[in-house]
Design a protein around this motif. Structure first.
Motif, short mmCIF file in Angstrom:
data_model
loop_
_atom_site.label_atom_id
_atom_site.label_comp_id
_atom_site.label_asym_id
_atom_site.label_seq_id
_atom_site.Cartn_x
_atom_site.Cartn_y
_atom_site.Cartn_z
N SER A 160 0.81 -1.22 0.00
CA SER A 160 0.00 0.00 0.00
C SER A 160 0.84 1.26 0.00
CB SER A 160 -0.93 0.00 1.22
OG SER A 160 -0.15 0.03 2.41
N VAL A 161 2.14 1.17 0.14
CA VAL A 161 3.01 2.33 0.24
C VAL A 161 3.44 2.79 -1.15
CG1 VAL A 161 5.18 3.20 1.16
CG2 VAL A 161 3.83 1.59 2.50
N ARG A 162 3.26 4.10 -1.44
CA ARG A 162 3.71 4.68 -2.70
C ARG A 162 4.86 5.63 -2.40
NH1 ARG A 162 0.17 4.41 -6.90
NH2 ARG A 162 2.01 5.03 -8.10
N ALA A 163 5.93 5.08 -1.90
CA ALA A 163 7.07 5.91 -1.51
C ALA A 163 7.71 6.53 -2.75
CB ALA A 163 8.10 5.07 -0.75
N GLY A 164 8.11 7.79 -2.61
CA GLY A 164 8.84 8.45 -3.68
C GLY A 164 8.00 9.00 -4.80
N LEU A 165 6.67 8.98 -4.68
CA LEU A 165 5.79 9.47 -5.75
C LEU A 165 5.19 10.81 -5.36
CD1 LEU A 165 4.10 9.32 -8.34
CD2 LEU A 165 2.43 7.95 -7.06
N GLN A 166 5.29 11.78 -6.25
CA GLN A 166 4.64 13.07 -6.06
C GLN A 166 3.87 13.42 -7.32
OE1 GLN A 166 7.19 16.25 -4.82
NE2 GLN A 166 5.58 17.79 -4.88
N THR A 167 2.57 13.65 -7.16
CA THR A 167 1.71 14.02 -8.27
C THR A 167 1.63 15.53 -8.37
OG1 THR A 167 0.40 11.99 -8.06
CG2 THR A 167 -0.58 13.81 -9.28
N ILE A 168 1.90 16.08 -9.55
CA ILE A 168 1.99 17.52 -9.77
C ILE A 168 0.89 17.93 -10.73
CG2 ILE A 168 3.50 19.39 -10.50
CD1 ILE A 168 5.86 17.41 -10.11
N THR A 169 0.17 18.98 -10.40
CA THR A 169 -0.88 19.52 -11.26
C THR A 169 -0.42 20.84 -11.87
OG1 THR A 169 -1.94 20.75 -9.46
CG2 THR A 169 -2.61 18.45 -9.77
N ALA A 170 -1.22 21.33 -12.82
CA ALA A 170 -0.89 22.61 -13.46
C ALA A 170 -0.92 23.76 -12.45
CB ALA A 170 -1.86 22.88 -14.60
N ALA A 171 -1.81 23.66 -11.46
CA ALA A 171 -1.87 24.69 -10.42
C ALA A 171 -0.58 24.70 -9.59
CB ALA A 171 -3.08 24.46 -9.52
N ASP A 172 -0.01 23.53 -9.35
CA ASP A 172 1.26 23.47 -8.61
C ASP A 172 2.38 24.14 -9.41
OD1 ASP A 172 0.02 22.00 -6.59
OD2 ASP A 172 0.42 20.10 -7.59
N VAL A 173 2.40 23.91 -10.72
CA VAL A 173 3.44 24.49 -11.56
C VAL A 173 3.36 26.01 -11.55
CG1 VAL A 173 4.32 24.63 -13.92
CG2 VAL A 173 3.55 22.44 -13.02
N ALA B 13 1.50 15.52 -13.76
CA ALA B 13 2.75 14.77 -13.88
C ALA B 13 2.97 13.94 -12.63
CB ALA B 13 3.93 15.71 -14.10
N ASP B 14 3.45 12.72 -12.80
CA ASP B 14 3.86 11.86 -11.70
C ASP B 14 5.38 11.85 -11.66
OD1 ASP B 14 1.30 11.18 -10.92
OD2 ASP B 14 1.20 9.43 -12.24
N PHE B 15 5.93 12.30 -10.53
CA PHE B 15 7.38 12.37 -10.36
C PHE B 15 7.80 11.33 -9.34
CE2 PHE B 15 11.21 14.72 -8.57
CZ PHE B 15 12.03 14.31 -9.61
N TYR B 16 8.50 10.30 -9.83
CA TYR B 16 8.98 9.22 -8.98
C TYR B 16 10.46 9.43 -8.67
CZ TYR B 16 4.85 6.57 -10.58
OH TYR B 16 3.58 6.16 -10.89
N THR B 17 10.79 9.49 -7.39
CA THR B 17 12.19 9.48 -6.98
C THR B 17 12.58 8.13 -6.39
OG1 THR B 17 11.57 10.41 -4.82
CG2 THR B 17 12.22 11.96 -6.55
N ALA B 18 11.63 7.23 -6.30
CA ALA B 18 11.88 5.87 -5.83
C ALA B 18 10.59 5.07 -6.03
CB ALA B 18 12.30 5.85 -4.35
N GLY B 19 10.71 3.77 -6.01
CA GLY B 19 9.54 2.90 -6.01
C GLY B 19 8.80 2.80 -7.32
#
Length: 367
Positions: free
Chosen positions: A135-148, A220-226
């Motif tokens: 169940s762990v999604r380590a290292g994933l960050q979801t970025i939206t246009a509002a975040d940019v 955008a999905d930014f994975y730094t691990a996993g």
């Protein structure tokens, strides 16, 4: 002989049942109705993940969330009177009542208005604790246009590259790089994809910009691990970017002008509610403007062109075509000066100049 006669007697029964089921399904479909439509904001931007409910006698009959185009479809609805409710956090709930007749396909266009700040109530988030390694999604960050758009850049509109540099563990090479380091990994161990297609040099030479401007990025999905094996053999990071589809209802666009990079984007329907296009062109003016403004040469030039065609073929079918071209050229050794200190505009054999480009064309068919 007995078995053969049994088969001969049973076969017409199966044929009869098949015919009845086919014509019965067609009749049931003809007696049902459907509701489809688009949900947008006041600025005509599609509102993704809005909740759409069809209510009858205070009971929810059907529900769905809008897609990246702000589109939704409620199919196989029995004839009758219904109330359509559309809601999204931070917006005033939309409500409309209507009656559906057999075989009707009703089209609804919903414009959502932002709710006043004083009308927003407290929000309480409650969730059950998830356990287990799966169940762990380590290292994933979801970025939206509002975040940019929330991260300032040396220009007018936002860019995904500047947002990534605000993420912990991400370091850029500086103003003469074109790549980033993620958690100490090598630059060739990063993977970037656009709508599922790989891009080998997604960042421009000044590192403030990339091939992903705010105007055309959906998320955008930014994975730094996993990240899984489906992304290949890269071991440092994965940047999986999804680009927006064009507006299927009306023509829209924007333009920006700044010394570092200027651009224009336009989008709109080719076939209303069915086929859309979106185009974006950006060009750096730093090489042209800075000698006049600062009296010093900045030997960098870069730009990108993006286009996407999207068509909805039915309730469950869509096709898209995506194209991208980027180029970068610059002198990584810095400004070349003459003996008296004046910038040299052209050098015949300048081995310090580097350049790269991306050319991409592909398509998707979803069913």
């Amino acid at each position: 002989m007995h078995n053969r006669n049994a088969i001969i007697r049973v076969a017409p029964l199966w044929v009869l049942l098949t015919i009845l089921s086919v014509f019965g399904g067609v009749r049931a479909q003809a007696q049902s109705a459907s509701v489809r439509g688009f949900v947008t904001t006041e600025s005509t931007r599609p509102l993704q993940s809005a909740s759409v409910l069809l209510v009858q006698d205070n009971n929810v009959v059907a529900g769905v969330s809008t897609d990246g185009d702000g589109a939704f479809l409620l199919a196989r609805i029995l004839p009758g009177s219904y109330e359509l409710r559309v809601s999204f956090l931070g917006f005033v709930t939309y409500s409309e009542s209507f009656a559906l007749v057999a075989g009707e396909s009703r089209l609804v266009r919903v414009t959502m208005f932002e709710a006043p700040a004083e009308s927003l109530e407290d929000v309480v988030v409650v969730a059950d604790a998830e356990t287990g390694v799966g169940s762990v999604r380590a290292g994933l960050q979801t970025i939206t246009a509002a975040d940019v758009s929330s991260v300032p850049v040396p220009g007018v509109s936002g860019d995904l590259a500047s947002y990534l540099q605000s993420v912990p563990g991400v370091v850029a090479q500086g103003d003469r790089g074109g790549q980033v380091f993620v958690r100490g990994g090598a630059i060739d161990q990063n993977l970037a994809t656009l709508d599922g297609f790989p891009i080998y040099y997604p960042f421009h030479i000044l590192s403030f910009y990339s091939a992903f401007p705010e105007e055309v990025v959906d998320n955008a999905d930014f994975y730094t691990a996993g990240f899984g094996a489906s992304y290949g053999t890269r071991v440092s990071s994965v940047l999986d970017v999804s680009m927006r589809n064009g507006n299927k209802q009306r023509l829209a666009g924007s333009a920006s002008l700044s010394p570092f990079i200027s651009g224009v984007h336009v989008e709109g329907p080719l076939v209303k509610d069915r086929v859309s296009m979106i185009l974006a062109v950006r060009e750096s003016l730093v090489k042209t403007i800075t000698p006049e403004l600062l009296g010093q040469k900045f030997p960098y030039s870069f730009g990108d062109r993006f286009g996407k065609l999207h068509a909805t073929l039915g309730s469950n079918h869509s096709v898209s075509l995506t194209g991208l071209y980027t180029y970068d050229r610059g002198d990584l050794a810095g400004t070349r000066l003459s003996f008296d200190g004046n910038p040299i505009s052209e050098v015949a054999a300048d081995t310090s100049e580097v350049s790269w480009s991306n050319a991409l064309f592909g398509g998707h068919y979803i069913y």
